[in-house]
Write a protein that holds these residues in place. Structure first.
Motif, PDB file in Angstrom:
ATOM      1  N   VAL A 195     -30.372  -1.889  -2.212  1.00  0.00           N
ATOM      2  CA  VAL A 195     -29.099  -1.367  -1.861  1.00  0.00           C
ATOM      3  C   VAL A 195     -28.481  -2.922  -2.293  1.00  0.00           C
ATOM      4  CG1 VAL A 195     -28.892   1.065  -1.791  1.00  0.00           C
ATOM      5  CG2 VAL A 195     -29.109  -1.176  -0.108  1.00  0.00           C
ATOM      6  N   GLY A 196     -26.884  -3.116  -2.053  1.00  0.00           N
ATOM      7  CA  GLY A 196     -25.956  -3.786  -1.920  1.00  0.00           C
ATOM      8  C   GLY A 196     -25.940  -4.006  -0.038  1.00  0.00           C
ATOM      9  N   THR A 249     -23.144  -4.419   1.187  1.00  0.00           N
ATOM     10  CA  THR A 249     -22.009  -3.454   1.787  1.00  0.00           C
ATOM     11  C   THR A 249     -22.629  -1.919   2.604  1.00  0.00           C
ATOM     12  OG1 THR A 249     -20.399  -4.094   0.666  1.00  0.00           O
ATOM     13  CG2 THR A 249     -20.286  -2.413   1.255  1.00  0.00           C
ATOM     14  N   GLN A 250     -23.741  -1.522   1.742  1.00  0.00           N
ATOM     15  CA  GLN A 250     -24.616  -0.316   1.432  1.00  0.00           C
ATOM     16  C   GLN A 250     -25.650  -0.772   2.765  1.00  0.00           C
ATOM     17  OE1 GLN A 250     -24.283  -1.435  -1.550  1.00  0.00           O
ATOM     18  NE2 GLN A 250     -23.357   0.064  -2.520  1.00  0.00           N
ATOM     19  N   GLN A 287     -31.370 -14.832  -6.461  1.00  0.00           N
ATOM     20  CA  GLN A 287     -32.355 -13.960  -6.287  1.00  0.00           C
ATOM     21  C   GLN A 287     -33.447 -14.205  -5.773  1.00  0.00           C
ATOM     22  OE1 GLN A 287     -31.630 -10.312  -6.702  1.00  0.00           O
ATOM     23  NE2 GLN A 287     -30.019 -10.643  -5.934  1.00  0.00           N
ATOM     24  N   THR A 339     -21.609 -10.194   3.620  1.00  0.00           N
ATOM     25  CA  THR A 339     -21.069  -9.160   3.241  1.00  0.00           C
ATOM     26  C   THR A 339     -19.384 -10.043   2.743  1.00  0.00           C
ATOM     27  OG1 THR A 339     -22.795  -7.502   4.369  1.00  0.00           O
ATOM     28  CG2 THR A 339     -20.748  -7.229   2.877  1.00  0.00           C
ATOM     29  N   HIS A 368     -19.978 -12.055   0.310  1.00  0.00           N
ATOM     30  CA  HIS A 368     -21.099 -11.443  -1.356  1.00  0.00           C
ATOM     31  C   HIS A 368     -21.323 -10.120  -0.877  1.00  0.00           C
ATOM     32  CE1 HIS A 368     -21.810 -16.124  -2.085  1.00  0.00           C
ATOM     33  NE2 HIS A 368     -22.014 -15.944  -1.450  1.00  0.00           N
ATOM     34  N   PRO A 369     -20.288  -9.446  -1.315  1.00  0.00           N
ATOM     35  CA  PRO A 369     -19.947  -8.023  -0.553  1.00  0.00           C
ATOM     36  C   PRO A 369     -21.127  -7.686  -2.126  1.00  0.00           C
ATOM     37  CG  PRO A 369     -18.148  -8.533  -1.419  1.00  0.00           C
ATOM     38  CD  PRO A 369     -18.620  -9.862  -1.365  1.00  0.00           C
ATOM     39  N   ASP A 370     -21.211  -8.141  -3.247  1.00  0.00           N
ATOM     40  CA  ASP A 370     -21.572  -6.752  -3.313  1.00  0.00           C
ATOM     41  C   ASP A 370     -22.654  -6.992  -3.781  1.00  0.00           C
ATOM     42  OD1 ASP A 370     -19.804  -5.443  -4.184  1.00  0.00           O
ATOM     43  OD2 ASP A 370     -18.682  -7.353  -6.024  1.00  0.00           O
ATOM     44  N   LEU A 371     -23.818  -8.534  -3.971  1.00  0.00           N
ATOM     45  CA  LEU A 371     -24.717  -9.539  -3.588  1.00  0.00           C
ATOM     46  C   LEU A 371     -26.296  -8.120  -3.367  1.00  0.00           C
ATOM     47  CD1 LEU A 371     -26.659 -12.040  -4.077  1.00  0.00           C
ATOM     48  CD2 LEU A 371     -26.726 -12.326  -1.705  1.00  0.00           C
ATOM     49  N   VAL A 372     -26.840  -7.436  -4.213  1.00  0.00           N
ATOM     50  CA  VAL A 372     -28.673  -7.311  -3.934  1.00  0.00           C
ATOM     51  C   VAL A 372     -29.410  -8.131  -3.545  1.00  0.00           C
ATOM     52  CG1 VAL A 372     -30.161  -5.070  -4.551  1.00  0.00           C
ATOM     53  CG2 VAL A 372     -27.085  -5.481  -5.192  1.00  0.00           C
TER      54      VAL A 372
END
Length: 166
Positions: free
Chosen positions: A143-144, A146-147, A104, A130, A133-137
């Motif tokens: 948004v993460g 993936t988005q 972060q 992605t 680390h697909p869920d990383l924001v």
């Protein structure tokens, strides 16, 4: 801290160049572990001089135990040792090493910007990041990954998986 690093190559033995860059980064004194490595993707050069060959690109994440500017200096030294000569912008190169994010952390200095300011615009960085680390924001995004990848206009940034286990 966990640091994600994009690796690219479009000169020479591209696969060996990526492997060499990864191995040199992991061998640095302040790197305690290679945590993940994405598949290697092949893509056409973007914003490069005419005649530039296709790139191989990937992302690795490492556990780094020092400050990010120290890692940047080490990455630039590795590029130089591996034959990168900076002439014109985006010229063909045996290796390109970019620090793209660090947990972060948010850093805006003349030498280094974390997260990388264009990572969300470049499929050749965002897709392998992605993958691992697909869920990383990331700081500054709501948004993460993936988005972000789903929002990217990929019509002009085709990627093909070159190698999954390396």
């Amino acid at each position: 801290m966990i640091v994600c690093i994009a690796l690219g190559s479009n000169l020479g033995n591209r696969l060996a160049n990526l492997q060499g860059a990864r191995d040199r980064l992991v061998a640095l004194e302040s790197c305690s572990a290679l945590l993940a490595q994405a598949s290697i993707y092949e893509s056409a050069p973007i914003d490069c001089p005419d005649g530039s060959g296709a790139f191989l690109n990937t992302v690795i994440s490492i556990e780094w135990n020092d400050n990010l500017l120290t890692l940047l200096k080490s990455a630039l030294a590795i590029e130089l040792k591996m034959g990168r000569v900076r002439t014109v912008q985006n010229a063909p190169r045996p290796v390109d090493i970019d620090l793209i994010c660090a947990e972060q952390e948010s850093l805006q200095s003349p030498e280094l910007k974390i997260p990388h300011p264009r990572l969300h615009e470049r499929r050749f960085v965002l897709e392998p990041l992605t993958e691992i680390h697909p869920d990383l924001v990331l700081p500054g995004f709501s948004v993460g990954l993936t988005q972000l990848l789903g929002q990217l206009d990929c019509s002009e940034q085709a990627l093909e998986i070159f190698l999954t286990n390396w």
